[in-house]
Design a protein around this motif. Structure first.
Motif, mmCIF file in Angstrom:
data_model
loop_
_atom_site.group_PDB
_atom_site.id
_atom_site.type_symbol
_atom_site.label_atom_id
_atom_site.label_comp_id
_atom_site.label_asym_id
_atom_site.label_seq_id
_atom_site.Cartn_x
_atom_site.Cartn_y
_atom_site.Cartn_z
ATOM 1 N N VAL A 182 -1.303 -16.750 -7.855
ATOM 2 C CA VAL A 182 -1.741 -15.408 -7.451
ATOM 3 C C VAL A 182 -0.703 -14.777 -6.524
ATOM 4 N N VAL A 183 -0.221 -15.534 -5.550
ATOM 5 C CA VAL A 183 0.818 -15.024 -4.650
ATOM 6 C C VAL A 183 2.048 -14.615 -5.462
ATOM 7 N N ALA A 184 2.440 -15.419 -6.441
ATOM 8 C CA ALA A 184 3.596 -15.090 -7.278
ATOM 9 C C ALA A 184 3.375 -13.787 -8.049
ATOM 10 N N GLU A 185 2.179 -13.590 -8.569
ATOM 11 C CA GLU A 185 1.882 -12.349 -9.306
ATOM 12 C C GLU A 185 1.997 -11.133 -8.391
ATOM 13 N N GLN A 187 4.573 -7.780 -8.354
ATOM 14 C CA GLN A 187 4.157 -6.372 -8.320
ATOM 15 C C GLN A 187 4.714 -5.666 -7.081
ATOM 16 N N PHE A 188 4.747 -6.364 -5.958
ATOM 17 C CA PHE A 188 5.316 -5.800 -4.741
ATOM 18 C C PHE A 188 6.796 -5.482 -4.953
ATOM 19 N N ALA A 189 7.519 -6.366 -5.634
ATOM 20 C CA ALA A 189 8.934 -6.113 -5.937
ATOM 21 C C ALA A 189 9.086 -4.902 -6.852
ATOM 22 N N ARG A 190 8.191 -4.752 -7.824
ATOM 23 C CA ARG A 190 8.211 -3.557 -8.690
ATOM 24 C C ARG A 190 7.994 -2.300 -7.858
ATOM 25 N N TYR A 191 7.047 -2.364 -6.931
ATOM 26 C CA TYR A 191 6.768 -1.226 -6.063
ATOM 27 C C TYR A 191 8.008 -0.877 -5.242
ATOM 28 N N GLU A 192 8.620 -1.868 -4.634
ATOM 29 C CA GLU A 192 9.774 -1.620 -3.769
ATOM 30 C C GLU A 192 10.927 -1.002 -4.558
ATOM 31 N N LYS A 193 11.203 -1.530 -5.735
ATOM 32 C CA LYS A 193 12.269 -0.966 -6.577
ATOM 33 C C LYS A 193 11.937 0.477 -6.953
ATOM 34 N N ALA A 194 10.706 0.716 -7.350
ATOM 35 C CA ALA A 194 10.301 2.071 -7.733
ATOM 36 C C ALA A 194 10.391 3.026 -6.548
ATOM 37 N N VAL A 213 8.658 7.640 -9.886
ATOM 38 C CA VAL A 213 7.308 8.125 -9.610
ATOM 39 C C VAL A 213 6.302 7.576 -10.620
ATOM 40 N N ALA A 214 6.708 7.419 -11.873
ATOM 41 C CA ALA A 214 5.780 6.907 -12.891
ATOM 42 C C ALA A 214 5.299 5.501 -12.531
ATOM 43 N N VAL A 215 6.202 4.642 -12.087
ATOM 44 C CA VAL A 215 5.801 3.283 -11.712
ATOM 45 C C VAL A 215 4.956 3.316 -10.447
ATOM 46 N N LEU A 216 5.347 4.133 -9.463
ATOM 47 C CA LEU A 216 4.548 4.243 -8.243
ATOM 48 C C LEU A 216 3.125 4.684 -8.576
ATOM 49 N N ASP A 217 3.000 5.684 -9.431
ATOM 50 C CA ASP A 217 1.668 6.155 -9.838
ATOM 51 C C ASP A 217 0.895 5.049 -10.551
ATOM 52 N N GLU A 218 1.579 4.274 -11.382
ATOM 53 C CA GLU A 218 0.935 3.194 -12.128
ATOM 54 C C GLU A 218 0.383 2.117 -11.192
ATOM 55 N N LEU A 219 1.069 1.864 -10.094
ATOM 56 C CA LEU A 219 0.687 0.760 -9.219
ATOM 57 C C LEU A 219 -0.472 1.085 -8.284
ATOM 58 N N PHE A 220 -0.751 2.374 -8.081
ATOM 59 C CA PHE A 220 -1.926 2.743 -7.287
ATOM 60 C C PHE A 220 -3.135 2.866 -8.208
ATOM 61 N N ARG A 221 -4.282 2.450 -7.737
ATOM 62 C CA ARG A 221 -5.521 2.543 -8.513
ATOM 63 C C ARG A 221 -5.900 4.007 -8.691
ATOM 64 N N ALA A 222 -6.147 4.405 -9.915
ATOM 65 C CA ALA A 222 -6.558 5.777 -10.227
ATOM 66 C C ALA A 222 -8.037 5.924 -9.893
ATOM 67 N N LYS A 262 -3.513 -3.524 -8.687
ATOM 68 C CA LYS A 262 -3.405 -2.138 -8.240
ATOM 69 C C LYS A 262 -3.542 -2.083 -6.715
ATOM 70 N N ILE A 263 -2.844 -1.145 -6.118
ATOM 71 C CA ILE A 263 -2.989 -0.873 -4.686
ATOM 72 C C ILE A 263 -4.215 0.013 -4.515
ATOM 73 N N VAL A 264 -5.127 -0.404 -3.644
ATOM 74 C CA VAL A 264 -6.317 0.397 -3.374
ATOM 75 C C VAL A 264 -6.267 1.043 -1.996
ATOM 76 N N ALA A 265 -5.407 0.517 -1.117
ATOM 77 C CA ALA A 265 -5.242 1.085 0.218
ATOM 78 C C ALA A 265 -3.849 0.738 0.717
ATOM 79 N N ALA A 266 -3.214 1.703 1.379
ATOM 80 C CA ALA A 266 -1.881 1.490 1.935
ATOM 81 C C ALA A 266 -1.767 2.216 3.264
ATOM 82 N N HIS A 267 -0.978 1.633 4.133
ATOM 83 C CA HIS A 267 -0.741 2.232 5.451
ATOM 84 C C HIS A 267 0.736 2.054 5.780
#
Length: 132
Positions: free
Chosen positions: A8-11, A15-22, A28-37, A115-120
């Motif tokens: 789970v940590v590896a998964e 995703q965190f690495a995908r977020y950082e690269k994006a 923006v498309a990847v950033l939008d994909e990673l947040f929960r709609a 998916k990210i559901v909350a960020a600060h």
């Protein structure tokens, strides 16, 4: 409850690495994909409070792509069971010497994936006794 199951940590790290690269490439498309709609998804930023996926998407679409490069340090990903994790990191930008950014994200596994559901995000003066 099992904490920090390695798979789970590896998964979530992936995703965190995908977020950082994006983020630094303004994908923006990847950033939008990673947040929960969802209207309950939120992001507290350095200068904005965004409530709901639509507000987060609008912020990303309007944000300047300039000056997004940064380096991260002390990233900690903690998984709680198989479907929830928190990612925390410090970040530094060459354009903001003496400042340290702090970012936390709550990730939840849905049928569509993680998916990210909350960020600060916040920025403070770098504590003199905690330089990395």
């Amino acid at each position: 409850m099992e904490i920090d199951l390695p798979d789970v940590v590896a998964e979530v790290k992936q995703q965190f690495a995908r977020y950082e690269k994006a983020l630094v490439t303004n994908d923006v498309a990847v950033l939008d994909e990673l947040f929960r709609a969802d209207s309950r998804t939120l992001r507290y930023g350095v200068g904005e409070n965004l409530y709901g996926y639509d507000a987060i998407m609008a912020f990303r679409a309007a944000r300047s792509p300039a000056g997004l490069m940064r380096r991260t340090e002390k990233t900690v990903i903690t998984a709680y069971g198989r479907d929830t994790a928190v990612a925390s990191t410090l970040f530094y930008r060459d354009t903001a010497p003496g400042k340290v950014g702090r970012q936390m994200q709550t990730w939840v596994r849905f049928p569509q994936g993680w998916k990210i559901v909350a960020a600060h995000v916040s920025v403070i003066d770098e504590p003199k006794d905690q330089k990395t």
